[in-house]
Write a protein that holds these residues in place. Structure first.
Motif, PDB file in Angstrom:
ATOM      1  N   LYS A  10      14.097 -21.966  19.052  1.00 53.53           N
ATOM      2  CA  LYS A  10      14.715 -22.327  20.335  1.00 53.53           C
ATOM      3  C   LYS A  10      16.226 -22.502  20.207  1.00 53.53           C
ATOM      4  N   ARG A  11      16.702 -22.698  18.976  1.00 54.11           N
ATOM      5  CA  ARG A  11      18.139 -22.864  18.755  1.00 54.11           C
ATOM      6  C   ARG A  11      18.865 -21.532  18.621  1.00 54.11           C
ATOM      7  N   GLY A  12      18.100 -20.429  18.624  1.00 56.23           N
ATOM      8  CA  GLY A  12      18.741 -19.115  18.575  1.00 56.23           C
ATOM      9  C   GLY A  12      18.509 -18.313  17.311  1.00 56.23           C
ATOM     10  N   ILE A  13      17.589 -18.774  16.454  1.00 55.81           N
ATOM     11  CA  ILE A  13      17.233 -17.994  15.267  1.00 55.81           C
ATOM     12  C   ILE A  13      15.906 -17.315  15.572  1.00 55.81           C
ATOM     13  N   PRO A  14      15.904 -16.004  15.822  1.00 58.29           N
ATOM     14  CA  PRO A  14      14.744 -15.312  16.392  1.00 58.29           C
ATOM     15  C   PRO A  14      13.454 -15.410  15.601  1.00 58.29           C
ATOM     16  N   SER A  15      13.559 -15.424  14.262  1.00 60.57           N
ATOM     17  CA  SER A  15      12.341 -15.455  13.452  1.00 60.57           C
ATOM     18  C   SER A  15      12.609 -16.157  12.129  1.00 60.57           C
ATOM     19  N   PHE A  16      11.527 -16.634  11.525  1.00 58.96           N
ATOM     20  CA  PHE A  16      11.683 -17.261  10.215  1.00 58.96           C
ATOM     21  C   PHE A  16      12.165 -16.249   9.184  1.00 58.96           C
ATOM     22  N   GLY A  17      11.681 -15.017   9.278  1.00 56.90           N
ATOM     23  CA  GLY A  17      12.080 -13.986   8.329  1.00 56.90           C
ATOM     24  C   GLY A  17      13.582 -13.779   8.300  1.00 56.90           C
ATOM     25  N   GLU A  18      14.214 -13.738   9.474  1.00 58.81           N
ATOM     26  CA  GLU A  18      15.667 -13.563   9.542  1.00 58.81           C
ATOM     27  C   GLU A  18      16.391 -14.790   8.983  1.00 58.81           C
ATOM     28  N   PHE A  19      15.852 -15.955   9.297  1.00 58.47           N
ATOM     29  CA  PHE A  19      16.431 -17.201   8.790  1.00 58.47           C
ATOM     30  C   PHE A  19      16.392 -17.229   7.262  1.00 58.47           C
ATOM     31  N   TYR A  20      15.234 -16.891   6.692  1.00 62.37           N
ATOM     32  CA  TYR A  20      15.080 -16.963   5.246  1.00 62.37           C
ATOM     33  C   TYR A  20      15.911 -15.899   4.541  1.00 62.37           C
ATOM     34  N   ALA A  21      15.995 -14.716   5.122  1.00 68.63           N
ATOM     35  CA  ALA A  21      16.793 -13.647   4.519  1.00 68.63           C
ATOM     36  C   ALA A  21      18.260 -14.058   4.424  1.00 68.63           C
ATOM     37  N   SER A  22      18.797 -14.633   5.487  1.00 69.66           N
ATOM     38  CA  SER A  22      20.192 -15.079   5.478  1.00 69.66           C
ATOM     39  C   SER A  22      20.390 -16.225   4.501  1.00 69.66           C
ATOM     40  N   TYR A  23      19.485 -17.185   4.532  1.00 69.79           N
ATOM     41  CA  TYR A  23      19.579 -18.336   3.628  1.00 69.79           C
ATOM     42  C   TYR A  23      19.567 -17.897   2.169  1.00 69.79           C
ATOM     43  N   SER A  24      18.678 -16.970   1.815  1.00 68.31           N
ATOM     44  CA  SER A  24      18.537 -16.551   0.421  1.00 68.31           C
ATOM     45  C   SER A  24      19.817 -15.939  -0.117  1.00 68.31           C
ATOM     46  N   VAL A  25      20.437 -15.069   0.670  1.00 67.67           N
ATOM     47  CA  VAL A  25      21.680 -14.422   0.231  1.00 67.67           C
ATOM     48  C   VAL A  25      22.779 -15.464   0.031  1.00 67.67           C
ATOM     49  N   ILE A  26      22.910 -16.361   0.991  1.00 64.83           N
ATOM     50  CA  ILE A  26      23.961 -17.384   0.934  1.00 64.83           C
ATOM     51  C   ILE A  26      23.700 -18.371  -0.205  1.00 64.83           C
ATOM     52  N   ASN A  27      22.466 -18.791  -0.361  1.00 59.69           N
ATOM     53  CA  ASN A  27      22.118 -19.742  -1.422  1.00 59.69           C
ATOM     54  C   ASN A  27      22.399 -19.156  -2.804  1.00 59.69           C
ATOM     55  N   ASP A  28      22.035 -17.881  -3.006  1.00 60.32           N
ATOM     56  CA  ASP A  28      22.282 -17.238  -4.303  1.00 60.32           C
ATOM     57  C   ASP A  28      23.776 -17.163  -4.606  1.00 60.32           C
ATOM     58  N   LYS A  29      24.580 -16.826  -3.611  1.00 57.94           N
ATOM     59  CA  LYS A  29      26.025 -16.738  -3.812  1.00 57.94           C
ATOM     60  C   LYS A  29      26.625 -18.108  -4.142  1.00 57.94           C
ATOM     61  N   LEU A  30      26.153 -19.137  -3.443  1.00 59.03           N
ATOM     62  CA  LEU A  30      26.668 -20.480  -3.692  1.00 59.03           C
ATOM     63  C   LEU A  30      26.260 -20.993  -5.072  1.00 59.03           C
ATOM     64  N   TRP A  31      25.025 -20.703  -5.483  1.00 63.14           N
ATOM     65  CA  TRP A  31      24.597 -21.103  -6.828  1.00 63.14           C
ATOM     66  C   TRP A  31      25.460 -20.427  -7.892  1.00 63.14           C
ATOM     67  N   ASP A  32      25.806 -19.158  -7.669  1.00 61.62           N
ATOM     68  CA  ASP A  32      26.663 -18.452  -8.603  1.00 61.62           C
ATOM     69  C   ASP A  32      28.036 -19.121  -8.690  1.00 61.62           C
ATOM     70  N   ARG A  33      28.571 -19.516  -7.547  1.00 66.58           N
ATOM     71  CA  ARG A  33      29.864 -20.193  -7.516  1.00 66.58           C
ATOM     72  C   ARG A  33      29.774 -21.577  -8.162  1.00 66.58           C
ATOM     73  N   PHE A  34      28.636 -22.250  -7.962  1.00 66.67           N
ATOM     74  CA  PHE A  34      28.429 -23.570  -8.574  1.00 66.67           C
ATOM     75  C   PHE A  34      28.389 -23.453 -10.099  1.00 66.67           C
ATOM     76  N   ARG A  35      27.648 -22.464 -10.618  1.00 64.62           N
ATOM     77  CA  ARG A  35      27.571 -22.263 -12.068  1.00 64.62           C
ATOM     78  C   ARG A  35      28.933 -21.964 -12.674  1.00 64.62           C
ATOM     79  N   LYS A  36      29.777 -21.286 -11.904  1.00 61.03           N
ATOM     80  CA  LYS A  36      31.101 -20.922 -12.402  1.00 61.03           C
ATOM     81  C   LYS A  36      32.137 -22.018 -12.185  1.00 61.03           C
ATOM     82  N   GLY A  37      31.721 -23.128 -11.556  1.00 57.82           N
ATOM     83  CA  GLY A  37      32.606 -24.272 -11.392  1.00 57.82           C
ATOM     84  C   GLY A  37      33.531 -24.207 -10.195  1.00 57.82           C
TER      85      GLY A  37
END
Length: 231
Positions: free
Chosen positions: A36-63
């Protein structure tokens, strides 16, 4: 025995992070009415989250970012992909994620069987993880594997992150062992395997899916059960 101490990674190696994260985020997607907030499906939500989370973890590991940045930005950046800017919603979901995720119990096939096997063979079993101390211990307790480990080394306790050699040296010193007597099992070539190589340890690359290239491990397995052929 060639090896006297066995070191494991946790997420994506023993504890099935993806299965548990999907289950958690599905709960939060429904709980907070994200459709209802504008995210059409869980699949789209999870796909976006996964890409962003992986990038942030990489940045976290690198300090480049700290723990708080990682925990807050992974949701705020995901919501921005759907043109949602709501700090209260981000904070609420971020908090619930850390509450719910560690209670999930999915492990990779044969994880308990192999831990039992190693225990029966009198191997001291240890853990080296970049995850956060409280979260990782809760994951292990809820999934029933906490008590298999003699030492649990997190990036918080070691003051270092894989693949930096310091965390491996810290773990070996804590366990009163040497690199020649130790072996590291993990799923990520440029984190677990490369880090263990730099510390002088033999390594087992756990690749249940497609094998990556770039670093040559001592061993490669596609099922945890294959560890019985090595140890």
């Amino acid at each position: 025995m060639r090896y006297k101490h066995v070191f494991f990674d946790l997420d994506h190696t023993l504890w099935d992070f993806e299965t548990n994260a999907v289950s958690t985020l599905q709960e939060l997607y429904a709980e907070h009415g994200l459709e209802k907030r504008g995210i059409p499906s869980f699949g789209e939500f999870y796909a976006s989250y996964s890409v962003i989370n992986d990038k942030l973890w990489d940045r976290f590991r690198k300090g480049y970012i700290n723990r708080n940045d990682l925990r807050t930005k992974r949701f705020s950046m995901t919501f921005l992909e759907f043109k949602i800017c709501d700090d209260g919603l981000c904070d609420a979901i971020g908090k619930r994620f850390l509450e719910v995720l560690p209670t999930k119990t999915a492990l990779f096939p044969h994880a308990v069987e192999v831990l039992d096997y190693l225990q029966d063979k009198n191997y001291p079993i240890h853990l080296i993880t970049n995850g956060f101390e409280e979260t990782q211990r809760l994951k292990m307790k809820h999934s029933g594997i906490h008590d298999y480990f003699t030492h649990i080394v997190t990036s918080e306790t070691a003051g270092s992150l894989k693949p930096h050699r310091d965390i491996f040296d810290y773990a070996m010193k804590l366990s009163s062992t040497s690199a020649s007597e130790s072996i590291m099992i993990g799923d990520t070539l440029d984190v677990d395997i490369l880090g263990a190589q730099e510390a002088g340890m033999d390594q087992v690359y756990f690749a249940p899916g497609q094998t990556q290239e770039g670093v040559t491990p001592t061993y490669t397995i596609h099922s945890l059960q294959e560890l019985k052929d090595i140890l």
